[in-house]
Design an enzyme around this catalytic site. Structure first.
Site, PDB file in Angstrom:
ATOM      1  N   CYS A 140      37.481  44.776  41.822  1.00  0.00           N
ATOM      2  CA  CYS A 140      38.743  44.765  41.094  1.00  0.00           C
ATOM      3  C   CYS A 140      38.596  43.932  39.827  1.00  0.00           C
ATOM      4  CB  CYS A 140      39.853  44.116  41.934  1.00  0.00           C
ATOM      5  SG  CYS A 140      40.226  44.990  43.438  1.00  0.00           S
TER       6      CYS A 140
ATOM      7  N   ASP B 226      46.536  37.651  47.239  1.00  0.00           N
ATOM      8  CA  ASP B 226      46.350  39.010  47.767  1.00  0.00           C
ATOM      9  C   ASP B 226      47.630  39.568  48.401  1.00  0.00           C
ATOM     10  OD1 ASP B 226      43.760  38.855  46.913  1.00  0.00           O
ATOM     11  OD2 ASP B 226      42.922  38.394  48.872  1.00  0.00           O
TER      12      ASP B 226
ATOM     13  N   LYS C 247      38.242  41.857  55.936  1.00  0.00           N
ATOM     14  CA  LYS C 247      37.297  42.302  54.900  1.00  0.00           C
ATOM     15  C   LYS C 247      36.561  41.110  54.299  1.00  0.00           C
ATOM     16  CE  LYS C 247      38.877  43.128  50.531  1.00  0.00           C
ATOM     17  NZ  LYS C 247      38.163  42.369  49.492  1.00  0.00           N
ATOM     18  N   ASN C 248      37.325  40.072  53.945  1.00  0.00           N
ATOM     19  CA  ASN C 248      36.704  38.974  53.210  1.00  0.00           C
ATOM     20  C   ASN C 248      35.916  38.017  54.097  1.00  0.00           C
ATOM     21  OD1 ASN C 248      37.488  40.068  50.821  1.00  0.00           O
ATOM     22  ND2 ASN C 248      39.316  38.786  50.569  1.00  0.00           N
TER      23      ASN C 248
ATOM     24  N   ARG D  85      38.750  50.831  50.079  1.00  0.00           N
ATOM     25  CA  ARG D  85      37.823  49.704  49.984  1.00  0.00           C
ATOM     26  C   ARG D  85      38.173  48.625  51.000  1.00  0.00           C
ATOM     27  NH1 ARG D  85      38.461  46.925  44.942  1.00  0.00           N
ATOM     28  NH2 ARG D  85      37.292  45.424  46.164  1.00  0.00           N
TER      29      ARG D  85
ATOM     30  N   ILE E 172      46.575  32.658  40.116  1.00  0.00           N
ATOM     31  CA  ILE E 172      45.118  32.725  40.367  1.00  0.00           C
ATOM     32  C   ILE E 172      44.425  33.672  39.387  1.00  0.00           C
ATOM     33  CG2 ILE E 172      43.313  33.157  42.115  1.00  0.00           C
ATOM     34  CD1 ILE E 172      45.149  30.918  43.039  1.00  0.00           C
TER      35      ILE E 172
ATOM     36  N   ARG F 138      32.869  43.434  43.925  1.00  0.00           N
ATOM     37  CA  ARG F 138      32.726  42.048  43.503  1.00  0.00           C
ATOM     38  C   ARG F 138      31.920  41.219  44.518  1.00  0.00           C
ATOM     39  NH1 ARG F 138      33.469  37.575  39.918  1.00  0.00           N
ATOM     40  NH2 ARG F 138      33.952  35.785  41.195  1.00  0.00           N
TER      41      ARG F 138
ATOM     42  N   ILE G 249      31.400  34.386  37.007  1.00  0.00           N
ATOM     43  CA  ILE G 249      30.593  33.819  38.092  1.00  0.00           C
ATOM     44  C   ILE G 249      29.930  32.511  37.627  1.00  0.00           C
ATOM     45  CG2 ILE G 249      30.163  36.042  39.254  1.00  0.00           C
ATOM     46  CD1 ILE G 249      27.248  35.814  38.086  1.00  0.00           C
ATOM     47  N   ASP G 250      30.531  31.899  36.594  1.00  0.00           N
ATOM     48  CA  ASP G 250      29.929  30.695  36.014  1.00  0.00           C
ATOM     49  C   ASP G 250      29.736  29.582  37.043  1.00  0.00           C
ATOM     50  OD1 ASP G 250      32.802  30.877  35.926  1.00  0.00           O
ATOM     51  OD2 ASP G 250      32.840  28.969  34.869  1.00  0.00           O
ATOM     52  N   LEU G 251      30.650  29.463  38.000  1.00  0.00           N
ATOM     53  CA  LEU G 251      30.548  28.356  38.956  1.00  0.00           C
ATOM     54  C   LEU G 251      29.420  28.582  39.960  1.00  0.00           C
ATOM     55  CD1 LEU G 251      34.368  27.761  39.502  1.00  0.00           C
ATOM     56  CD2 LEU G 251      32.820  26.521  37.985  1.00  0.00           C
TER      57      LEU G 251
ATOM     58  N   ARG H  21      35.731  39.277  36.089  1.00  0.00           N
ATOM     59  CA  ARG H  21      35.811  38.028  36.867  1.00  0.00           C
ATOM     60  C   ARG H  21      34.516  37.210  36.700  1.00  0.00           C
ATOM     61  NH1 ARG H  21      37.869  40.674  42.232  1.00  0.00           N
ATOM     62  NH2 ARG H  21      37.762  38.641  43.222  1.00  0.00           N
TER      63      ARG H  21
HETATM   64  N1  EPU Z   1      36.515  31.624  39.056  1.00  0.00           N
HETATM   65  C1  EPU Z   1      35.852  31.154  37.967  1.00  0.00           C
HETATM   66  N2  EPU Z   1      34.494  31.092  38.011  1.00  0.00           N
HETATM   67  C2  EPU Z   1      33.771  31.475  39.099  1.00  0.00           C
HETATM   68  C3  EPU Z   1      34.463  31.960  40.231  1.00  0.00           C
HETATM   69  C4  EPU Z   1      35.843  32.022  40.162  1.00  0.00           C
HETATM   70  O1  EPU Z   1      36.460  30.797  36.971  1.00  0.00           O
HETATM   71  O2  EPU Z   1      32.527  31.368  39.061  1.00  0.00           O
HETATM   72  C5  EPU Z   1      37.982  31.723  39.007  1.00  0.00           C
HETATM   73  C6  EPU Z   1      38.506  33.154  39.122  1.00  0.00           C
HETATM   74  O3  EPU Z   1      38.476  33.829  37.900  1.00  0.00           O
HETATM   75  C7  EPU Z   1      39.902  32.929  39.631  1.00  0.00           C
HETATM   76  C8  EPU Z   1      39.763  31.670  40.501  1.00  0.00           C
HETATM   77  O4  EPU Z   1      38.508  31.102  40.156  1.00  0.00           O
HETATM   78  O5  EPU Z   1      40.770  32.648  38.578  1.00  0.00           O
HETATM   79  C9  EPU Z   1      39.796  31.898  41.977  1.00  0.00           C
HETATM   80  O6  EPU Z   1      38.992  32.990  42.315  1.00  0.00           O
HETATM   81  P1  EPU Z   1      38.052  32.939  43.581  1.00  0.00           P
HETATM   82  O7  EPU Z   1      36.646  32.683  43.114  1.00  0.00           O
HETATM   83  O8  EPU Z   1      38.616  32.058  44.638  1.00  0.00           O
HETATM   84  O9  EPU Z   1      38.143  34.416  44.033  1.00  0.00           O
HETATM   85  P2  EPU Z   1      36.992  35.153  44.719  1.00  0.00           P
HETATM   86  O10 EPU Z   1      36.234  34.216  45.557  1.00  0.00           O
HETATM   87  O11 EPU Z   1      36.277  35.989  43.719  1.00  0.00           O
HETATM   88  C10 EPU Z   1      38.224  35.769  46.953  1.00  0.00           C
HETATM   89  C11 EPU Z   1      38.598  37.059  47.580  1.00  0.00           C
HETATM   90  C12 EPU Z   1      39.719  37.696  46.767  1.00  0.00           C
HETATM   91  C13 EPU Z   1      40.899  36.726  46.739  1.00  0.00           C
HETATM   92  C14 EPU Z   1      40.450  35.364  46.185  1.00  0.00           C
HETATM   93  C15 EPU Z   1      41.530  34.322  46.221  1.00  0.00           C
HETATM   94  C16 EPU Z   1      36.515  37.797  48.552  1.00  0.00           C
HETATM   95  C17 EPU Z   1      35.412  38.787  48.546  1.00  0.00           C
HETATM   96  N3  EPU Z   1      37.442  37.940  47.615  1.00  0.00           N
HETATM   97  O12 EPU Z   1      37.800  36.131  45.639  1.00  0.00           O
HETATM   98  O13 EPU Z   1      40.077  38.877  47.416  1.00  0.00           O
HETATM   99  O14 EPU Z   1      41.913  37.238  45.927  1.00  0.00           O
HETATM  100  O15 EPU Z   1      39.321  34.889  46.926  1.00  0.00           O
HETATM  101  O16 EPU Z   1      41.960  34.143  47.520  1.00  0.00           O
HETATM  102  O17 EPU Z   1      36.568  36.922  49.399  1.00  0.00           O
HETATM  103  C18 EPU Z   1      40.942  41.014  47.609  1.00  0.00           C
HETATM  104  O18 EPU Z   1      40.591  40.967  48.800  1.00  0.00           O
HETATM  105  O19 EPU Z   1      41.674  41.917  47.132  1.00  0.00           O
HETATM  106  C19 EPU Z   1      40.494  39.961  46.714  1.00  0.00           C
HETATM  107  C20 EPU Z   1      40.553  40.071  45.390  1.00  0.00           C
END
Ligand code: EPU
Length: 422
Positions: A116, A306, A22-23, A399, A328, A92, A125-127, A123
């Site tokens: 989620c 996950d 999926k990811n 999903r 995380i 997301r 998206i500041d970065l 969640r």
């Molecule tokens: N974070 C920030 N700011 C940002 C982005 C992230 O503070 O701008 C924080 C998040 O709040 C979190 C940490 O960084 O505390 C790590 O989150 P990350 O950004 O790595 O997560 P993601 O990229 O949103 C992906 C997967 C998730 C998986 C995580 C960690 C996708 C679409 N989603 O999310 O998958 O849990 O990496 O491996 O690739 C799932 O499949 O159920 C799922 C949630």
């Protein structure tokens, strides 16, 4: 609304094939925006998040044709640069459309992405925003959407203060067509990232170092047509492995990459869960007894967040106490309430840590799936439990897991779906 009705306890056996990740799918679909030419995707999972992503592509003017696991996408012209909020709010990963749209159209408007709710409030998206700004983009935050403009993105040096998977992927996509070189530091290393980079490189991009903490991207003029074979879903692989261990069943998991779940397999060794691996298969033997073991979620190659919820249900069947430490996300242990309702002995120490005392019998209950990974965990718990479990809100499970009920029935599970999809 549809629900699953599951009768436990189950002893499962046989083979289950892992679907495409999926990811990985949710990044390669928007990456098609970077090219005017046709992209062919193989091994595309038939899951709701992918359906939403393809709907978003069509809404942007892409031609999409899909049959079985194969999908062709061509974005000869974009019809707009604004994400449909009704669709983007549903998942997301809609945030993955921002960078390729910005790179191609010079401008993008999108709402805060859905999916989620795992972060503190929603969640962040500041970065992403900070990264785009570092590449010269102008960012306006309106009441219910973001408006980002950059006639031409410019290469930059950017350090991620938090390791982020989608943030790393977004910056790669923003940088491939940018003017000059970009260096990204403290990048995520999940296998989906080198998979995306390899694809982009075959089509003309120059991404160096994906899969390590430092990635260099040399901007190029265009990305050509190409084929992408989606890598096997490592979270499905790990989930099925935990399902086998928790139900003390012998299951062969095929079409997978065991090396992508080394962290879990290493813990299995410590727990006395026996398994064999080949290049693309993994066979879990019926466990006699399971030893407790403490885990802490980490970025790849550490223990994936996950797999934290499936692991927590496994810990309810271990002989002794296990500590699960979620590092995380803020809200990813809330589902343990439902395991407790089923009879698990779980103590929440703080929002990030629970202690599970095992082994405990679990009992069927009426539950609601709060999110994707907690949802699949409810299924595993229901297959361990005595009696009938009903799981509501299974859109959350659909999903990310293709035909999960059909595939589990082939292993001997008594699971049926009732009601309409949405
Ligand atoms: N974070 C920030 N700011 C940002 C982005 C992230 O503070 O701008 C924080 C998040 O709040 C979190 C940490 O960084 O505390 C790590 O989150 P990350 O950004 O790595 O997560 P993601 O990229 O949103 C992906 C997967 C998730 C998986 C995580 C960690 C996708 C679409 N989603 O999310 O998958 O849990 O990496 O491996 O690739 C799932 O499949 O159920 C799922 C949630």
């Amino acid at each position: 609304m549809s629900k699953f009705i599951i009768q436990g306890p189950a002893k499962l056996s046989g083979e289950i094939e892992v679907r495409g990740a999926k990811n990985a799918a949710l990044k390669i679909i928007p990456a098609a925006i970077l090219s005017r030419e046709k992209i062919t995707i193989n091994n595309l999972p038939d899951i709701e998040d992918v359906n939403r992503a393809l709907e978003l592509m069509e809404d942007l003017g892409a031609e999409v044709s899909r049959q079985n696991g194969r999908c062709e996408i061509q974005v000869s012209e974009l019809s707009k640069n604004e994400l449909n909020p009704g669709l983007a709010n549903k998942f997301r990963a809609s945030i993955m459309f921002a960078a390729p749209l910005l790179a191609r159209a010079g401008e993008v408007k999108f709402p805060h992405p859905g999916g989620c709710v795992l972060g503190a409030a929603t969640r962040p998206i500041d970065l992403f925003l900070e990264g785009f700004e570092a590449m010269g983009a102008e960012i306006k935050e309106k009441e219910d959407y973001y408006h980002i403009k950059a006639k031409k993105l410019k290469g930059c040096e950017y350090f991620f203060t938090t390791v982020t998977v989608t943030g790393t992927e977004a910056m790669i996509m923003a940088a491939v067509l940018a003017e000059g070189d970009t260096v990204l530091k403290n990048c995520a290393m999940e296998p989906e990232i080198p998979a995306l980079a390899e694809y982009l490189n075959r089509q003309g991009a120059r991404v160096i170092g994906a899969g390590t903490p430092t990635i260099k991207i040399e901007g190029v003029k265009e990305i050509k047509a190409g084929q992408f074979n989606i890598i096997p879903d490592r979270i499905e692989t790990g989930t099925f492995a935990i399902l086998a261990a928790a139900t003390k069943s012998e299951i062969k998991i095929t079409n997978c990459e065991p090396k992508h779940i080394e962290s879990l397999l290493n813990i299995f060794k410590k727990q006395g869960v026996k398994f064999e691996t080949g290049d693309d298969w993994l066979k879990i033997s019926a466990a006699k007894s399971i030893k407790p073991y403490n885990i802490k979620t980490r970025e790849y190659p550490g223990f994936p967040t996950d797999l934290q919820s499936p692991y927590t249900v496994l810990a309810t069947q271990a002989n002794g106490s296990s500590l699960v430490h979620e590092t995380i996300y803020e809200r990813r242990l809330l589902f343990t309430d439902m395991l407790a309702q089923m009879g698990a002995d779980i103590i929440m120490c703080d929002p990030h840590r629970v202690v599970i005392n095992g082994p405990t019998k679990l009992y069927g209950r009426k539950l609601t799936s709060p999110d994707l990974r907690a949802g699949i965990t409810m299924i595993i718990a229901a297959l361990i439990a005595e009696g009938q479990t009903e799981i509501d809100n299974i859109y959350q499970i659909d999903r990310g897991y293709e035909d999960i009920d059909g595939r589990l029935r082939k292993l001997g599970a008594d699971i049926r779906r009732e009601g309409t999809l949405l």
